[in-house]
Motif scaffolding. Structure first.
Motif, short mmCIF file in Angstrom:
data_model
loop_
_atom_site.label_atom_id
_atom_site.label_comp_id
_atom_site.label_asym_id
_atom_site.label_seq_id
_atom_site.Cartn_x
_atom_site.Cartn_y
_atom_site.Cartn_z
N VAL A 175 6.38 5.97 6.67
CA VAL A 175 6.28 7.58 5.55
C VAL A 175 7.34 8.21 6.06
O VAL A 175 8.16 9.16 5.62
N ALA A 194 1.28 7.52 -0.06
CA ALA A 194 1.52 5.94 1.10
C ALA A 194 0.53 5.38 0.50
O ALA A 194 -0.54 5.79 0.38
N ALA A 196 -1.64 4.27 2.78
CA ALA A 196 -1.83 4.60 3.55
C ALA A 196 -2.94 3.49 4.23
O ALA A 196 -3.06 2.67 5.45
N GLU A 236 -5.27 5.23 10.29
CA GLU A 236 -3.74 5.37 9.13
C GLU A 236 -3.51 6.38 8.72
O GLU A 236 -2.59 6.66 8.13
N ASP A 240 -0.66 8.50 8.50
CA ASP A 240 0.66 8.92 7.18
C ASP A 240 0.38 10.52 7.03
O ASP A 240 1.71 11.01 6.64
N GLU A 243 2.98 11.65 9.03
CA GLU A 243 4.28 11.74 9.03
C GLU A 243 4.52 12.52 7.52
O GLU A 243 5.91 12.02 7.49
N ALA A 245 3.17 12.18 4.17
CA ALA A 245 2.37 11.90 3.05
C ALA A 245 1.63 12.78 1.55
O ALA A 245 1.88 13.22 2.91
#
Ligand code: PBG
Length: 331
Positions: A175, A194, A196, A236, A240, A243, A245
């Protein structure tokens, strides 16, 4: 005191009024399979009612969905040529790139196009990234070199008119890598959904047949998630989100309603769920065998996913669900 729970169920008008779960066609996304070639519209044997389209004929499928009230699409590509590094995923004349140009030319803003970002349909070994290792025993999908190829794919799709990108590869850091590359290429407003929380699932079987993307050796358990784990799904989802998303997806849907619910309760991002090929194929097969009422099971399954907390549903039944909403049967 006798509590009359049935009072609120006494008429359709009242039942519709007090519904806790609302669904609208605007939240549905239909997957579309693009196949390289010309003049192709062929039914996918593992996904009855779904088609492979070449770019010159994909407009037929898009128009049919628009007529049913569905205008968001998730594009997958099946290239003619596969190689170890999936180069057709990020080729200027790649199949998704061709499809994007063709759909955008004919439909402009009428069709909202999300592209799946992964290498598995494009690699000759069928894994979601490039490989490292000398023999099958010590071969692994090499995370960091894969990121650059995924990022190239996303930028390439953006250049061809994609409205949103959706990485489904489950590499760590993808991501962030996609966000950086998109921003660097000037696509700062390109939304990123994502995949994810994506499990290593047997429910993807019919899709892999449709996309010719089954791994030629091993499985995807070193990158997709272990179905035993719910808390790891949140991990997870959080990474994401951190990062960059914009939307978090859980996949599959029906067997992971607890995960959808947990993600919904723990993020402020929109949550999507992907009712995958196996869910669709099982419903179709059971209906064909005369065992269940397809329409009823389809409606109830979609409701379950929204009730669990998803606000967006990716499904091969998108057109039929949109029609059910319009009829007032759900929604
Ligand atoms: C690509 C991808 C897959 C699906 C969506 N994107 C296959 C996989 O991970 O093996 C599955 C979709 C479906 O089963 O409907 N990585």
């Amino acid at each position: 005191m006798l509590i009359r729970n049935r009072r609120l169920r006494s008429s359709l008008a009242l039942r519709q009024m007090i519904r806790e779960t609302r669904i609208s066609p605007e939240s549905l996304v239909l997957p579309i399979f693009l196949k390289e070639g010309q003049g192709i519209k062929s039914e996918i044997s593992s996904l009855q009612g779904q088609y492979h389209y070449s770019p010159d004929r994909v407009g037929e499928g898009i128009q049919k969905a628009l007529d049913a009230g569905v205008s968001r699409f998730l594009l997958f590509g099946i290239p003619k040529l596969k190689d170890p590094v999936g180069s057709q995923a990020y080729a200027e004349e790649g199949i998704v790139q061709q499809g994007l140009r063709s759909i955008k030319k004919d439909f402009r803003d009428k069709a909202y196009l999300i592209t799946d970002i992964c290498l598995c349909e494009y690699t000759d070994h069928g894994h979601c990234g490039v490989l490292k290792g000398e023999n099958p025993e010590n071969t692994v999908v090499d995370n960091d070199p894969t990121l650059e190829l995924l990022a190239r794919t996303a930028v390439s799709h953006a250049c061809c008119g994609a409205d949103m990108v959706a990485p489904s590869d489950m590499m760590d850091g993808r991501v962030f890598a996609l966000r950086q590359a998109l921003d660097g290429a000037g696509f700062t407003n390109m939304p990123l959904m994502a995949y994810a929380v994506k499990y290593a699932s047997a429910f993807y079987g019919p899709f892999r047949e449709a996309a010719g993307s089954a791994p030629s050796f091993g499985d995807r358990k070193t990158y997709q998630m272990d179905p035993h784990n719910r808390r790891e799904g949140l991990k997870e989802a959080f990474s994401d989100e951190a990062e960059g998303a914009d939307i978090l997806m859980v996949k599959p849907a029906l067997a992971y309603l607890d995960v959808i619910s947990a993600v919904r309760d723990n993020t402020n991002l929109p949550v999507a769920a992907y009712s995958v090929s196996g869910e669709y194929a099982m419903t179709k097969a059971a209906a064909a065998a005369g065992l269940i009422d397809e329409y009823g099971v389809m409606c109830e399954s979609a409701l379950a996913v929204y009730r669990a907390g998803a606000g967006i549903l990716l499904t091969y039944y998108a057109e039929e669900i949109a029609k059910a909403i319009r009829k007032g049967d759900i929604g």
